[in-house]
Design a protein around this motif. Sequence first.
Motif, PDB file in Angstrom:
ATOM      1  N   ILE A 127      31.212  35.436 -43.043  1.00 37.27           N
ATOM      2  CA  ILE A 127      30.159  34.835 -44.047  1.00 37.27           C
ATOM      3  C   ILE A 127      28.999  35.723 -44.308  1.00 37.27           C
ATOM      4  N   TRP A 128      28.704  36.337 -43.184  1.00 41.52           N
ATOM      5  CA  TRP A 128      27.443  37.282 -43.298  1.00 41.52           C
ATOM      6  C   TRP A 128      27.852  38.784 -43.588  1.00 41.52           C
ATOM      7  N   PHE A 129      29.142  39.011 -43.353  1.00 42.00           N
ATOM      8  CA  PHE A 129      29.761  40.314 -43.322  1.00 42.00           C
ATOM      9  C   PHE A 129      28.681  41.327 -42.813  1.00 42.00           C
ATOM     10  N   GLU A 130      28.792  41.501 -41.485  1.00 34.64           N
ATOM     11  CA  GLU A 130      28.198  42.591 -40.496  1.00 34.64           C
ATOM     12  C   GLU A 130      29.333  43.291 -40.111  1.00 34.64           C
ATOM     13  N   ALA A 132      30.257  45.993 -38.295  1.00 36.53           N
ATOM     14  CA  ALA A 132      30.402  46.182 -36.626  1.00 36.53           C
ATOM     15  C   ALA A 132      31.100  44.846 -36.079  1.00 36.53           C
ATOM     16  N   ALA A 133      30.496  43.761 -36.037  1.00 37.70           N
ATOM     17  CA  ALA A 133      30.629  42.281 -35.623  1.00 37.70           C
ATOM     18  C   ALA A 133      32.121  42.033 -36.037  1.00 37.70           C
ATOM     19  N   LEU A 134      32.355  42.261 -37.231  1.00 35.47           N
ATOM     20  CA  LEU A 134      33.590  41.885 -37.982  1.00 35.47           C
ATOM     21  C   LEU A 134      34.724  42.805 -37.672  1.00 35.47           C
ATOM     22  N   GLN A 135      34.297  43.906 -37.392  1.00 36.20           N
ATOM     23  CA  GLN A 135      35.529  44.798 -36.949  1.00 36.20           C
ATOM     24  C   GLN A 135      35.882  44.609 -35.526  1.00 36.20           C
ATOM     25  N   ARG A 136      34.935  44.168 -34.625  1.00 38.19           N
ATOM     26  CA  ARG A 136      35.055  43.964 -33.354  1.00 38.19           C
ATOM     27  C   ARG A 136      35.924  42.601 -33.272  1.00 38.19           C
ATOM     28  N   ARG A 137      35.558  41.684 -33.961  1.00 37.05           N
ATOM     29  CA  ARG A 137      36.426  40.510 -34.065  1.00 37.05           C
ATOM     30  C   ARG A 137      37.811  40.400 -34.620  1.00 37.05           C
ATOM     31  N   THR A 138      37.937  41.446 -35.615  1.00 37.07           N
ATOM     32  CA  THR A 138      39.219  41.874 -36.151  1.00 37.07           C
ATOM     33  C   THR A 138      40.343  42.475 -35.140  1.00 37.07           C
ATOM     34  N   ARG A 139      39.674  43.565 -34.512  1.00 38.18           N
ATOM     35  CA  ARG A 139      40.360  44.291 -33.615  1.00 38.18           C
ATOM     36  C   ARG A 139      41.025  43.372 -32.305  1.00 38.18           C
ATOM     37  N   GLY A 140      40.051  42.260 -31.758  1.00 34.90           N
ATOM     38  CA  GLY A 140      40.519  41.319 -30.889  1.00 34.90           C
ATOM     39  C   GLY A 140      41.519  40.551 -31.461  1.00 34.90           C
ATOM     40  N   LEU A 141      41.559  40.105 -32.591  1.00 32.00           N
ATOM     41  CA  LEU A 141      42.765  39.317 -33.270  1.00 32.00           C
ATOM     42  C   LEU A 141      43.973  39.948 -33.250  1.00 32.00           C
ATOM     43  N   ALA A 153      45.264  36.541 -42.518  1.00 29.80           N
ATOM     44  CA  ALA A 153      43.934  35.787 -42.048  1.00 29.80           C
ATOM     45  C   ALA A 153      42.850  36.533 -42.687  1.00 29.80           C
ATOM     46  N   ILE A 154      43.152  37.971 -42.829  1.00 31.53           N
ATOM     47  CA  ILE A 154      41.912  38.508 -43.688  1.00 31.53           C
ATOM     48  C   ILE A 154      41.710  38.196 -45.138  1.00 31.53           C
ATOM     49  N   GLY A 155      42.971  38.020 -45.584  1.00 28.15           N
ATOM     50  CA  GLY A 155      43.125  37.567 -47.074  1.00 28.15           C
ATOM     51  C   GLY A 155      42.496  36.195 -47.410  1.00 28.15           C
ATOM     52  N   VAL A 156      42.660  35.463 -46.416  1.00 32.84           N
ATOM     53  CA  VAL A 156      42.289  34.100 -46.391  1.00 32.84           C
ATOM     54  C   VAL A 156      40.738  33.846 -46.349  1.00 32.84           C
ATOM     55  N   ALA A 157      40.299  34.559 -45.332  1.00 32.49           N
ATOM     56  CA  ALA A 157      38.677  34.551 -45.189  1.00 32.49           C
ATOM     57  C   ALA A 157      38.286  35.232 -46.438  1.00 32.49           C
TER      58      ALA A 157
END
Length: 174
Positions: A127-130, A132-141, A153-157
Amino acid sequence: MRLLRPLINRVLQRHRFRGRATPLERLPSYPYVRLVKAYAGSPIAPALGQTIEEMWASSHLTRRCKLLMLAVVARGLGCQVCAFEVGEALQREGLHEPTLTQVLTHLDAPDLDVLERLLVRFARDTIWFEPAALQRRTRGLRDYLSGPQLLEAIGVASLANGLCRLGATVMGHS
């Protein structure tokens, strides 16, 4: 030059034209149908309708998982119209109102599976498109999802964020 203005104006007017209304092939039957209807007659409506329809047709993530992601983004962006439509669809999927409220409030509920818990949190981070945080979360997925699941998941979000922002331009929110 003054004498040529009327002639040039006529030539230019002949080359201008208004776009034609683009009809929908059929009325969609999925959440966000009100948004598609709001754009009816514009070229956006068929493209938007097709994009949403293809999202629902994809089978890499469950319908319930996609709806939960859409609900979290709608709640985070304050899109009451979108939240209402998605909430109704989640109830049809068997998710009761208290559970949905708990998911939207705490991003967790006992009825969620591991994948849904991960993707609900991921959707909230988009939602806030930060970056660095978004990349960390995506790598964790990546450790929990297959390649096609991660892409979906990226497309739906992304689509959820876009739909809520488009909805703010054409539908009344309270």
